[in-house]
Design a protein around this motif. Structure first.
Motif, PDB file in Angstrom:
ATOM      1  N   THR A  33       0.836  -1.206   0.000  1.00  0.00           N
ATOM      2  CA  THR A  33       0.000   0.000   0.000  1.00  0.00           C
ATOM      3  C   THR A  33       0.869   1.254   0.000  1.00  0.00           C
ATOM      4  O   THR A  33       0.635   2.184  -0.783  1.00  0.00           O
ATOM      5  N   CYS A  34       1.876   1.286   0.857  1.00  0.00           N
ATOM      6  CA  CYS A  34       2.783   2.450   0.891  1.00  0.00           C
ATOM      7  C   CYS A  34       3.539   2.587  -0.420  1.00  0.00           C
ATOM      8  O   CYS A  34       3.703   3.696  -0.926  1.00  0.00           O
ATOM      9  N   ASP A  35       4.005   1.469  -0.950  1.00  0.00           N
ATOM     10  CA  ASP A  35       4.744   1.518  -2.213  1.00  0.00           C
ATOM     11  C   ASP A  35       3.911   2.129  -3.332  1.00  0.00           C
ATOM     12  O   ASP A  35       4.435   2.830  -4.207  1.00  0.00           O
ATOM     13  N   GLY A  41      10.802   9.293  -0.787  1.00  0.00           N
ATOM     14  CA  GLY A  41      11.381  10.539  -0.302  1.00  0.00           C
ATOM     15  C   GLY A  41      10.406  11.422   0.460  1.00  0.00           C
ATOM     16  O   GLY A  41      10.785  12.471   0.977  1.00  0.00           O
ATOM     17  N   THR A  42       9.144  11.005   0.539  1.00  0.00           N
ATOM     18  CA  THR A  42       8.148  11.776   1.273  1.00  0.00           C
ATOM     19  C   THR A  42       8.508  11.800   2.756  1.00  0.00           C
ATOM     20  O   THR A  42       8.873  10.781   3.328  1.00  0.00           O
ATOM     21  N   GLU A  43       8.418  12.974   3.372  1.00  0.00           N
ATOM     22  CA  GLU A  43       8.675  13.105   4.800  1.00  0.00           C
ATOM     23  C   GLU A  43       7.361  13.289   5.532  1.00  0.00           C
ATOM     24  O   GLU A  43       6.413  13.864   4.992  1.00  0.00           O
ATOM     25  N   CYS A  44       7.291  12.803   6.758  1.00  0.00           N
ATOM     26  CA  CYS A  44       6.075  12.956   7.545  1.00  0.00           C
ATOM     27  C   CYS A  44       6.427  12.993   9.025  1.00  0.00           C
ATOM     28  O   CYS A  44       7.565  12.745   9.417  1.00  0.00           O
ATOM     29  N   THR A  45       5.444  13.327   9.821  1.00  0.00           N
ATOM     30  CA  THR A  45       5.583  13.269  11.275  1.00  0.00           C
ATOM     31  C   THR A  45       4.447  12.423  11.825  1.00  0.00           C
ATOM     32  O   THR A  45       3.408  12.255  11.175  1.00  0.00           O
ATOM     33  N   ALA A  46       4.647  11.887  12.993  1.00  0.00           N
ATOM     34  CA  ALA A  46       3.632  11.067  13.639  1.00  0.00           C
ATOM     35  C   ALA A  46       3.660  11.355  15.136  1.00  0.00           C
ATOM     36  O   ALA A  46       4.670  11.803  15.676  1.00  0.00           O
ATOM     37  N   THR A  47       2.542  11.100  15.766  1.00  0.00           N
ATOM     38  CA  THR A  47       2.454  11.260  17.211  1.00  0.00           C
ATOM     39  C   THR A  47       2.004   9.937  17.821  1.00  0.00           C
ATOM     40  O   THR A  47       1.008   9.359  17.395  1.00  0.00           O
ATOM     41  N   ILE A  48       2.748   9.477  18.797  1.00  0.00           N
ATOM     42  CA  ILE A  48       2.367   8.288  19.548  1.00  0.00           C
ATOM     43  C   ILE A  48       1.584   8.772  20.762  1.00  0.00           C
ATOM     44  O   ILE A  48       2.034   9.671  21.475  1.00  0.00           O
TER      45      ILE A  48
END
Length: 91
Positions: A33-35, A41-48
């Motif tokens: 799915t991600c592929d 090269g996409t950058e992201c942030t996440a919160t746990i």
């Protein structure tokens, strides 16, 4: 006389080995799915966030889990090990 404690110690996996084993079991190849949906090269942030009230102990685990996926990943842990946390609180 055998030292059972010493034998037990040598048979235990290190935390890093346990994380590697878990990733190999859960992510045997690649995430299709991600592929297909996320450009390389996409950058992201996440919160746990905390699932429940409790006491946080996990800075080392978070750091090792991210490094196992990609050594370039970083974490800004917002609380210290041993601090009380509330359900839904960003960690």
């Amino acid at each position: 006389m055998q030292n059972s404690h010493l034998e037990y110690h040598h048979s235990m996996l290190t935390l890093q080995e346990l994380i590697q084993h878990a990733y190999k079991e859960d992510i045997p190849t690649t995430d299709i799915t991600c592929d297909l949906t996320v450009q390389k090269g996409t950058e992201c942030t996440a919160t746990i966030v905390s699932k429940a009230n409790g006491v946080f102990f996990g800075t080392e685990v978070v750091t090792l889990c991210l490094a196992a996926v990609d050594p370039r990943l970083t974490a800004a842990v917002l609380i210290e090990d041993g601090e009380s946390i509330s359900k839904g609180q960003p960690i």
